[in-house]
Design a protein around this motif. Structure first.
Motif, PDB file in Angstrom:
ATOM      1  N   LEU A   1       2.392   4.859  -6.665  1.00  0.00           N
ATOM      2  CA  LEU A   1       1.486   4.271  -7.665  1.00  0.00           C
ATOM      3  C   LEU A   1       1.513   5.066  -8.969  1.00  0.00           C
ATOM      4  CD1 LEU A   1      -1.694   3.477  -5.491  1.00  0.00           C
ATOM      5  CD2 LEU A   1       0.189   1.944  -6.040  1.00  0.00           C
ATOM      6  N   SER A   2       1.262   4.381 -10.066  1.00  0.00           N
ATOM      7  CA  SER A   2       1.195   5.049 -11.372  1.00  0.00           C
ATOM      8  C   SER A   2      -0.146   5.781 -11.490  1.00  0.00           C
ATOM      9  CB  SER A   2       1.315   4.018 -12.490  1.00  0.00           C
ATOM     10  OG  SER A   2       0.156   3.177 -12.493  1.00  0.00           O
ATOM     11  N   ASP A   3      -0.246   6.692 -12.467  1.00  0.00           N
ATOM     12  CA  ASP A   3      -1.508   7.408 -12.687  1.00  0.00           C
ATOM     13  C   ASP A   3      -2.644   6.435 -13.008  1.00  0.00           C
ATOM     14  OD1 ASP A   3      -0.432   9.821 -12.127  1.00  0.00           O
ATOM     15  OD2 ASP A   3      -0.196  10.474 -14.205  1.00  0.00           O
ATOM     16  N   ASN A   4      -2.309   5.407 -13.748  1.00  0.00           N
ATOM     17  CA  ASN A   4      -3.283   4.383 -14.108  1.00  0.00           C
ATOM     18  C   ASN A   4      -3.812   3.679 -12.855  1.00  0.00           C
ATOM     19  OD1 ASN A   4      -4.801   2.909 -15.835  1.00  0.00           O
ATOM     20  ND2 ASN A   4      -3.195   1.484 -16.441  1.00  0.00           N
ATOM     21  N   GLN A   5      -2.901   3.325 -11.941  1.00  0.00           N
ATOM     22  CA  GLN A   5      -3.297   2.662 -10.688  1.00  0.00           C
ATOM     23  C   GLN A   5      -4.127   3.611  -9.821  1.00  0.00           C
ATOM     24  OE1 GLN A   5       0.789   1.578  -9.637  1.00  0.00           O
ATOM     25  NE2 GLN A   5       0.147  -0.556  -9.452  1.00  0.00           N
ATOM     26  N   LEU A   6      -3.742   4.895  -9.805  1.00  0.00           N
ATOM     27  CA  LEU A   6      -4.498   5.874  -9.006  1.00  0.00           C
ATOM     28  C   LEU A   6      -5.910   6.057  -9.552  1.00  0.00           C
ATOM     29  CD1 LEU A   6      -1.753   8.583  -8.320  1.00  0.00           C
ATOM     30  CD2 LEU A   6      -2.751   7.008  -6.654  1.00  0.00           C
ATOM     31  N   ASN A   7      -6.044   6.057 -10.870  1.00  0.00           N
ATOM     32  CA  ASN A   7      -7.373   6.134 -11.486  1.00  0.00           C
ATOM     33  C   ASN A   7      -8.241   4.962 -11.067  1.00  0.00           C
ATOM     34  OD1 ASN A   7      -7.832   8.457 -13.232  1.00  0.00           O
ATOM     35  ND2 ASN A   7      -6.034   7.755 -14.361  1.00  0.00           N
ATOM     36  N   THR A   8      -7.650   3.759 -11.085  1.00  0.00           N
ATOM     37  CA  THR A   8      -8.382   2.542 -10.688  1.00  0.00           C
ATOM     38  C   THR A   8      -8.728   2.606  -9.203  1.00  0.00           C
ATOM     39  OG1 THR A   8      -7.154   1.298 -12.352  1.00  0.00           O
ATOM     40  CG2 THR A   8      -8.312  -0.001 -10.697  1.00  0.00           C
ATOM     41  N   LEU A   9      -7.785   3.089  -8.390  1.00  0.00           N
ATOM     42  CA  LEU A   9      -7.994   3.220  -6.940  1.00  0.00           C
ATOM     43  C   LEU A   9      -9.213   4.094  -6.648  1.00  0.00           C
ATOM     44  CD1 LEU A   9      -6.329   2.384  -4.291  1.00  0.00           C
ATOM     45  CD2 LEU A   9      -5.573   4.748  -4.269  1.00  0.00           C
ATOM     46  N   VAL A  10      -9.300   5.236  -7.344  1.00  0.00           N
ATOM     47  CA  VAL A  10     -10.429   6.153  -7.150  1.00  0.00           C
ATOM     48  C   VAL A  10     -11.742   5.481  -7.564  1.00  0.00           C
ATOM     49  CG1 VAL A  10     -11.478   8.304  -7.989  1.00  0.00           C
ATOM     50  CG2 VAL A  10      -9.074   8.271  -7.279  1.00  0.00           C
ATOM     51  N   ARG A  11     -11.697   4.746  -8.667  1.00  0.00           N
ATOM     52  CA  ARG A  11     -12.916   4.051  -9.136  1.00  0.00           C
ATOM     53  C   ARG A  11     -13.366   2.997  -8.111  1.00  0.00           C
ATOM     54  NH1 ARG A  11     -13.394  -0.564 -11.527  1.00  0.00           N
ATOM     55  NH2 ARG A  11     -11.239  -0.750 -12.217  1.00  0.00           N
ATOM     56  N   LEU A  12     -12.410   2.243  -7.581  1.00  0.00           N
ATOM     57  CA  LEU A  12     -12.738   1.221  -6.574  1.00  0.00           C
ATOM     58  C   LEU A  12     -13.255   1.864  -5.286  1.00  0.00           C
ATOM     59  CD1 LEU A  12      -9.586  -1.076  -7.032  1.00  0.00           C
ATOM     60  CD2 LEU A  12     -11.916  -1.654  -7.733  1.00  0.00           C
ATOM     61  N   ALA A  13     -12.718   3.043  -4.959  1.00  0.00           N
ATOM     62  CA  ALA A  13     -13.099   3.734  -3.711  1.00  0.00           C
ATOM     63  C   ALA A  13     -14.559   4.148  -3.697  1.00  0.00           C
ATOM     64  CB  ALA A  13     -12.212   4.957  -3.495  1.00  0.00           C
ATOM     65  N   LEU A  14     -15.165   4.268  -4.874  1.00  0.00           N
ATOM     66  CA  LEU A  14     -16.569   4.705  -4.943  1.00  0.00           C
ATOM     67  C   LEU A  14     -17.505   3.714  -4.259  1.00  0.00           C
ATOM     68  CD1 LEU A  14     -16.603   6.106  -8.611  1.00  0.00           C
ATOM     69  CD2 LEU A  14     -16.427   7.414  -6.473  1.00  0.00           C
ATOM     70  N   LYS A  15     -17.050   2.468  -4.077  1.00  0.00           N
ATOM     71  CA  LYS A  15     -17.888   1.474  -3.376  1.00  0.00           C
ATOM     72  C   LYS A  15     -17.516   1.347  -1.888  1.00  0.00           C
ATOM     73  CE  LYS A  15     -19.391  -1.265  -7.305  1.00  0.00           C
ATOM     74  NZ  LYS A  15     -19.535  -2.585  -7.903  1.00  0.00           N
ATOM     75  N   TYR A  16     -16.696   2.265  -1.406  1.00  0.00           N
ATOM     76  CA  TYR A  16     -16.288   2.277   0.009  1.00  0.00           C
ATOM     77  C   TYR A  16     -17.099   3.314   0.785  1.00  0.00           C
ATOM     78  CZ  TYR A  16     -12.295  -0.907  -0.285  1.00  0.00           C
ATOM     79  OH  TYR A  16     -11.508  -2.037  -0.403  1.00  0.00           O
ATOM     80  N   PRO A  17     -17.088   3.246   2.125  1.00  0.00           N
ATOM     81  CA  PRO A  17     -17.838   4.223   2.927  1.00  0.00           C
ATOM     82  C   PRO A  17     -17.342   5.660   2.688  1.00  0.00           C
ATOM     83  CG  PRO A  17     -17.138   2.364   4.278  1.00  0.00           C
ATOM     84  CD  PRO A  17     -16.444   2.222   2.965  1.00  0.00           C
ATOM     85  N   PRO A  18     -18.209   6.667   2.950  1.00  0.00           N
ATOM     86  CA  PRO A  18     -17.845   8.070   2.716  1.00  0.00           C
ATOM     87  C   PRO A  18     -16.541   8.496   3.409  1.00  0.00           C
ATOM     88  CG  PRO A  18     -20.179   7.884   3.252  1.00  0.00           C
ATOM     89  CD  PRO A  18     -19.597   6.523   3.427  1.00  0.00           C
TER      90      PRO A  18
END
Length: 234
Positions: free
Chosen positions: A167-184
């Motif tokens: 994944l690109s850095d841009n995609q990884l940034n988005t992935l981390v942002r989306l992960a904030l709504k996932y379980p711990p």
């Protein structure tokens, strides 16, 4: 009905695709049912038909996205996406093909049967867009890593590392942002995987959201990932 002749094989349709007036409904349904009896088309479920592709092993069912397309879109707007069992194979996480079609959606409903498939749902708290579906599928795989059939936690983590690396850095940034709504536990494992890839600058926001005394049980990953201790993965 010449309109059906023009449809591609495996395309799922309903009587509404051929109606110009409501008064035609009964006539269209009768015509479609006659075509089912004649073997020209096949019935998928109540009110849903398709043109089967015949092989030496018999007629093929439509692909999974066709089978559930009414659950993936509403009035041209994306409302769901294939995930879980439906994409483990596609992501290279297992060689098994499942008879369960899993759909990520904001509004979930009980599982039900359609043809030989069980249709089940996984709640998605993020807004679903065409662009973020591949990232949500990766996060869903991390979230359900223990349920991937015919795969060990270590082999799944290894494959997920390879996917994240692509994944690109841009995609990884988005992935981390989306992960904030996932379980711990999902956030912890994503953090450990990204730290392993030396992406510590991305994982700070994930780390801050976790309770420092909660432990996440993913046995054996400490032999493969050097970052499990920091993320309380045991």
């Amino acid at each position: 009905m010449s309109a059906i002749d023009r449809l591609p094989k495996g395309y799922v349709f309903t009587y509404a695709d051929f109606m110009t007036e409501v008064s035609q409904k009964e006539a269209v349904i009768k015509a479609l049912n006659r075509m089912v009896q004649a073997g020209k088309i096949a019935k998928l479920s109540k009110g849903k038909y398709y043109k089967p592709e015949n092989t030496v092993f018999g007629p093929l069912l439509p692909n999974q996205s066709q089978i559930v397309k009414d659950l993936l879109e509403e009035d041209g707007k994306i409302t769901g996406y294939l995930t879980g069992y439906s994409i483990y194979n596609q992501l290279g996480l297992t060689t098994q093909i499942s008879n369960t079609i899993q759909i990520g959606k904001r509004d979930v409903r009980p599982a039900f049967q359609r043809e030989r498939y069980t249709i089940s749902f996984m709640k998605q708290k993020n807004t679903i867009t065409k662009e973020n579906i591949p990232l949500l599928q990766i996060l869903d795989a991390i979230r359900t890593i223990k349920k991937i059939p015919d795969a060990s936690l270590q082999s799944s983590a290894k494959r997920l590392l390879a996917i994240l690396k692509g994944l690109s850095d841009n995609q990884l940034n988005t992935l981390v942002r989306l992960a904030l709504k996932y379980p711990p536990a999902t956030r912890a494992l994503l953090g450990a995987l990204l730290d392993e890839l030396k992406k510590e600058s991305l994982t700070l926001s994930l780390y801050k959201t976790l309770n420092p005394i909660t432990k996440y049980k993913l046995p054996g990953l400490n032999k493969f990932l050097s970052t499990t201790e920091k993320w309380n993965i045991v």
